[in-house]
Design a protein around this motif. Structure first.
Motif: not given
Lengths: 107, 230
Positions: A1-3, A8, A37-38, B10, B13, B61, B72, B74-75, B77-78, B99-100, B225-226
């Motif tokens: 997620m972006t947050t 970073l 985690v992460g 970065q 991402i 992760s 770790r 990094y994906t 955002a959905p 909610a991201g 999603l989860r």
């Protein structure tokens, strides 16, 4: 997620300003713990921080450890929780246990 | 972490590329694993790399290799694609963003799509069949139709059904939904396809107001999603 990437981005800003930084990351959790985690906490040499690894319970101790890591140049694995024998004066009120990796950002 | 690796991370991402860092817990060597390559000063065995790629694919992760390495992931955002810049969209778009989710609202009606309540989300002013080509839903995309106008909803649902979108939802009563399924069946979608559509949309919390309905939709999208991630 972006947050998750915001700490970073903050690291990058501090680096661009010529400040020294460290990155703290939750690497394992047991039982209930407030952040997954992460989760990242970015810390600067002057003690500024962005993000969170616990929702407030252990941030103070992690920031202090991160400043030490910046000074020593050595990464450190920290552990917090109810089973921790007062190695730190802080713990998680929720009764969980977490491991946090603190890494200095080095050239 | 080396500054050079942080910069590369970065860049990945920012480019919305899935990637993972692999870090020694008792050392300081580190690798950056992307879908195409491995960079950094940490060498990974074939087994380790396979495990990292598995975690990368499932967005998990955690520590691997008897807790010697930390991965770790990094994906990007959905995404949530909302068809119809209606009242519920004005509540759902900001909630999903919080909610991201990376939110896009599609509506061919300029006045709707450009409404001030939707000023900080991507808006596509076009018919859903054209807009859905541009959006190209993937496995990390949810599609929610809110117009309950067949002219707008049906083409969007047809495009969503032809995509791997992880969630498809359509606003409308049971009666409206039954008619909708009949129309889509005529277009050639089979029972398994139609079962992918959550209709009436959202989990049942007896929602009444647009904001309450938005909560029920967002809850269902997150649950799906989860569940997929495990």
């Amino acid at each position: 997620m972006t947050t998750a990437s915001d700490p970073l981005i903050q690291l990058d800003r501090w680096q661009a300003e010529g400040r020294k930084t460290a990155l703290a990351t939750v690497v394992s959790t047991w039982g209930s713990s407030p952040r997954p985690v992460g989760s990242h906490l970015a810390v600067s040499d002057t003690g500024d921080f962005a993000g969170s690894v616990s929702g407030g319970c252990i941030e103070g101790a992690v920031v202090a450890a991160a400043q030490e890591a910046i000074a020593s140049g050595q990464a450190k694995l920290l552990e917090f929780g109810v089973t921790n024998e007062m190695a730190w004066e802080v713990g998680l009120a929720c009764g969980g246990r977490i491991q946090v990796l603190v890494e200095p950002v080095a050239a | 972490m080396k500054l050079a690796l942080l910069k590369e991370l970065q860049r990945e991402i920012a480019g919305k590329q899935p990637c993972a860092t692999v870090t020694e817990l008792a050392g300081s060597r580190q690798a950056l694993v992307t879908t195409a390559e491995v960079r950094g000063d940490k060498f990974l065995s074939a087994d380790q790399l396979a495990e990292v790629r598995k975690r990368l694919a499932s967005d998990r992760s955690g520590v691997i290799d008897e807790a010697q390495l930390f991965v770790r992931v990094y994906t990007p955002a959905p995404r949530m694609v909302i068809v119809g810049a209606v009242h519920i969209a004005q509540a759902l778009a900001p909630m999903a963003k919080l909610a991201g989710f990376d939110v896009t609202v599609i509506d061919p009606r300029e006045a709707f799509a450009r409404s001030s309540q939707l000023s900080d989300v991507n808006a596509i002013v076009a018919w859903p069949d054209e807009a859905m080509v541009e959006v190209a839903p993937d496995v990390r995309t949810a599609v929610v139709t809110l117009t309950h106008d067949p002219k707008l909803d049906d083409p969007a649902l047809a495009a969503a059904l032809q995509s791997p979108a992880f969630y498809i939802g359509a606003l409308g009563s049971r009666k409206t939904h039954a008619k909708r399924l009949q129309r889509l069946a005529v277009e050639g979608f089979n029972e398994a396809d139609l079962a992918r559509i959550n209709g009436p949309v959202g989990i049942d919390i007896d929602a009444i107001t647009p904001a309450e309905i938005a909560v029920s939709i967002l809850a269902q999208v997150i649950a799906t999603l989860r569940a997929e991630a495990i």
